[in-house]
Design an enzyme around this catalytic site. Structure first.
Site: not given
Ligand code: NAD
Ligand code: TDX
Length: 330
Positions: A36, A80, A82, A119-121, A146, A150, A186
């Site tokens: 994606t 992933s 929000n 996720t913790d969210e 989001y 989840k 972020f």
């Molecule tokens: P990301 O968006 O970087 O990765 C998600 C991947 O899933 C992408 O490569 C995308 O192409 C693929 N994808 C999306 N829709 C799809 C579909 N329909 N079929 C096949 N592939 C698909 O996100 P991330 O940050 O790596 O998150 C990965 C997982 O971890 C998610 O389940 C997210 O909820 C969870 N998570 C993320 C965080 C965080 O801080 N980023 C924290 C806790 C949990």
């Molecule tokens: O430009 C920004 N400025 C800002 O202040 C952006 C993009 C975010 N923020 C704030 C929003 C949040 O309080 O920073 C914090 C972190 O933002 P994100 O990176 O969007 O993360 P969050 O919404 O906390 O969610 C992330 O953690 C849990 C991941 O994107 C999720 O996939 C995961 O489940």
């Protein structure tokens, strides 16, 4: 061991694939990812033994074929971000709910082990002064499209465990940081704004707290659960990394040689969660897991260095991402 990783080209999924490739060289890894984000395929460069399938987890036939050939499914694939879920929720329902349903039905049919990444969210948010952290017993109370999708996916997994005896575990992790994270998130957004000569953008007051963990520590936690976790159990993954957003922006500015006050406040996120905090004692005490990156500033420095040295990776995503944010005055 034959392992299928959904979303294995994403930020955390690809980190996990690299980690397992190094730690368990005799495992056969297959990735299914819909790509994606265009350039995510590059995240698996150099892993010649990994089989990559471009495909959607809602595609029942394809998922059936891949699950049948593997012993374990580790399910990272999700929409992933929000902010994207606030502007266009529909893909979140498709991938996070219907996609997880598709995976569940297939592992049920073929009696395979599943680990579901969450996720913790899903637990909603905490007050800044709440002495409690999230535990596996905290009631679900998600805030955004989001996090609600989840939460829905977690509940499907729990129901399939109870009603159909599916052999699944779940992990709920806190905010990840590290290399290969999309510039819409972020920390990469702020680093790349500075690299492009603009100011970091803080939503609202910046008092919101996130509990940061390095993506590699998330990966080691997932591997520990895969190998030693109990079927039906939920494990929380976190590394005691609570920081408010303002502190993180100031640390980024400091470590990039800028004035710590050189950021701007932009529109707040609607429904913005105030604080997340994980109690990971179950994973630590029962499975002996420990995070490696315990010094956030050190991990952040390495992350800044990675984005500084890998402009060709993030540059193609940057202009389009900022154009979206500009429309929302963010
Ligand atoms: P990301 O968006 O970087 O990765 C998600 C991947 O899933 C992408 O490569 C995308 O192409 C693929 N994808 C999306 N829709 C799809 C579909 N329909 N079929 C096949 N592939 C698909 O996100 P991330 O940050 O790596 O998150 C990965 C997982 O971890 C998610 O389940 C997210 O909820 C969870 N998570 C993320 C965080 C965080 O801080 N980023 C924290 C806790 C949990
Ligand atoms: O430009 C920004 N400025 C800002 O202040 C952006 C993009 C975010 N923020 C704030 C929003 C949040 O309080 O920073 C914090 C972190 O933002 P994100 O990176 O969007 O993360 P969050 O919404 O906390 O969610 C992330 O953690 C849990 C991941 O994107 C999720 O996939 C995961 O489940």
């Amino acid at each position: 061991m034959n392992i299928l990783v959904t979303g294995g080209a994403g930020f955390i999924g690809s980190n996990f694939v690299h980690y397992v490739y190094g730690q368990r060289p005799d495992w056969n890894i297959t990735v299914i990812d819909a790509l994606t984000y265009d350039n995510n395929k590059k995240n698996l460069d150099g892993l010649d033994k990994v089989e990559f399938i471009e495909g959607n987890i809602c595609d029942e036939k394809l998922v059936d074929k891949l699950v049948q050939k593997n012993d374990i499914v580790v399910h990272f694939a999700a929409e992933s971000h929000n902010d994207n879920s606030l502007s266009n929720p529909r893909p979140f329902l498709d991938t996070n709910i219907v996609g997880t349903y598709t995976i569940l039905e297939t592992v049920r049919k073929h009696n395979k082990r599943l680990h579901h990444i969450s996720t913790d969210e899903v637990y909603g948010d905490l007050d800044l002064d709440d002495p409690k952290k999230f535990t596996p017993e905290t009631p679900y109370n998600p805030s955004s499209p989001y996090s609600s999708t989840k939460a829905g996916s977690d509940l499907l997994v729990r129901a399939w465990v109870r009603s159909f005896g599916v052999k699944a575990t779940i992990s709920n992790c806190s905010n990840n940081y590290g290399p290969y994270q999309h510039v819409e998130k972020f920390i990469p957004r702020q680093i790349t704004e500075i690299l492009e000569g603009r100011k970091p953008k803080l939503y609202g007051t910046g008092e919101q707290v996130r509990d940061w963990i390095h993506a590699e520590d998330h990966s080691s936690g997932v591997l520990a659960i895969l190998e030693n976790g109990l079927v039906g159990e939920t494990y929380l993954i976190g590394a005691d990394g609570e920081k408010n957003n303002k502190e993180v922006v100031e640390l980024i500015l400091k470590n990039m040689g800028k004035d710590q006050n050189d950021y701007e406040h932009v529109n707040d996120r609607p429904g913005h969660d105030m604080r997340y905090a994980i109690d990971a004692s179950k994973l630590m005490n029962e499975l002996g897991w420990k995070p490696k990156y315990t010094n956030f500033e050190e991990g952040l420095k390495q992350t800044i260095e990675w984005y500084t040295n890998n402009e060709t990776w993030w540059k193609p995503q940057k202009a389009e991402t900022e154009a979206k944010y500009k429309k929302a005055n963010q």
